[in-house]
Enzyme design. Sequence first.
Site: not given
Length: 534
Positions: A51, A193, A213, A231, A235-236, A250, A315
């Site tokens: 981004r 996003k 988030h 990041s 989290k994942t 997410d 990604r």
Amino acid sequence: MKDLKRYGIKDATVHWNLSPEELQKITVEKNMGKETSNGTLAINTGKYTGRSPKDRFIVKDDYTTEKVWWGKTNKPVSLENFDKLEKEVVAYLSGKEIYARDGYVCAAPEYRTNIRTITEYPWSNMFVFNMFLRPTLEELENFDEDWLVLCAPGYVCPDPAAYGIRQGNFSIINFTKKIALVGGSAYTGEMKKGIFSALNMILPVEKKVLPMHCSANVGKDGDTAIFFGLSGTGKTTLSADPERKLIGDDEHGWTADNTIFNFEGGCYAKVIDLTEEKEPDIFRAIRPGALLENVVFNENGDVDYMDSSITQNTRVSYPIYHIDNIQEPSFAKNPKNIFFLTCDAFGVLPPVSKLTPGQAAYHFISGYTAKVAGTEAGITEPVPSFSACFGEPFMPMHPTVYGEMLSKKMQDAGVNVWLINTGWSAGPYGVGSRIKLKYTRAMITAILNGDLDNVEFDQDFIFGLHLPKECPGVPTEILNPINTWENKSAYVGKAIQLAHSFHLNFEKFAHQASQSIMEGGPLVDEHHHLEEHF
């Protein structure tokens, strides 16, 4: 036949709602991507591999002027300049071969928001198939969009200053026209996003829903767990639990009746250093239908996930049904535990601690993790990193708005909030070692099983956090970080340094934060002397 003339797009060849297989075939035929050895499509997003937050704008108008927290994150652009740019993008897409897709976001039916996306590239359209929720054929027949996404990576604004933007690329949200406009960047995350940012204002303002988030999963007894984290904090990884069903990884909403619902229909995961052993779910989801971005592979199509020569931000996007153990449809009630994940490279935060409502709001608004500095110039000192609400780049309103909502929802639902440090122990980065993943998993499992409901807690004297004295499957000595440091005064010095960083960062929120939130911060800063503890 559906027509794009109402958007001003003329004489275009439009492909509507093509399947991922068709889009992959077109991408390869047009030499815009290649298939890897297992048949997964891999593309390169070109100049932008992430981004571009400095080129993200919100149209300043009657809807947004008073609501948006204007500043470094949310930069204004005038309605006139938006209209000019929209006309330019529409003219650019006219006469081209383009791809249109109808999808929706928000899995809970009462919050469903229909999104029509028009993309210049076939693989951008495949990303949208993966990431937004997919209507049935019957729903597609009578589809009417709530929001429009226009994505033209090939259009670069020739005179940015004349349009009130910084450079040739831009991502602009117009809340009144309900359009997300992306130009000059092929990074697919800008589309996702843009819509996420829009929901982050629409849902709390118009629907009293807290947007988050976070990742979320649900247990066999219907208890939902929520995982916030920036990041690299896990989290994942930590929300993928064989004993629990994944709601999403997410973006979620939390409703007034305590439903947690996924915004999306897929996952957009980092794949740098990916191995099947470390991330089995993500690794196995990379198969035909997934879209790999900016990865490096050899002439046989074998991907080298360790190769970051294009970007660290490699990604994959894939539809959520590429994961085996998912909650369908992707929402659940009864949130019981919230985890704030942080990777503390200073090695001073406890691996697990329980937060009061005030502390929860404070740590949520702070959104702390630490970045490990690059070692190429001999720099090994960690750098504190704060992202409000664990997602500042996507939050249009003031962080305390979301913090107060979270605090109230927590108390109303009787949710426990935990701070989990997935970073360092026994010293900072370069001295100590990373807390073992098996210990972190054991802590989370213990919490979800209720094993910490009746244990004793100590209060940490610097951060004010409440540390369990014991936890099944975890060595007791690591639960209080000071015990793991050989040099206790070095620990105190480093802990006070981090506490001071928290205080400094929070100054910009202080004037809008309630007393209970302010009291949720560290108990000390660098002006305190703690000799009495030794």
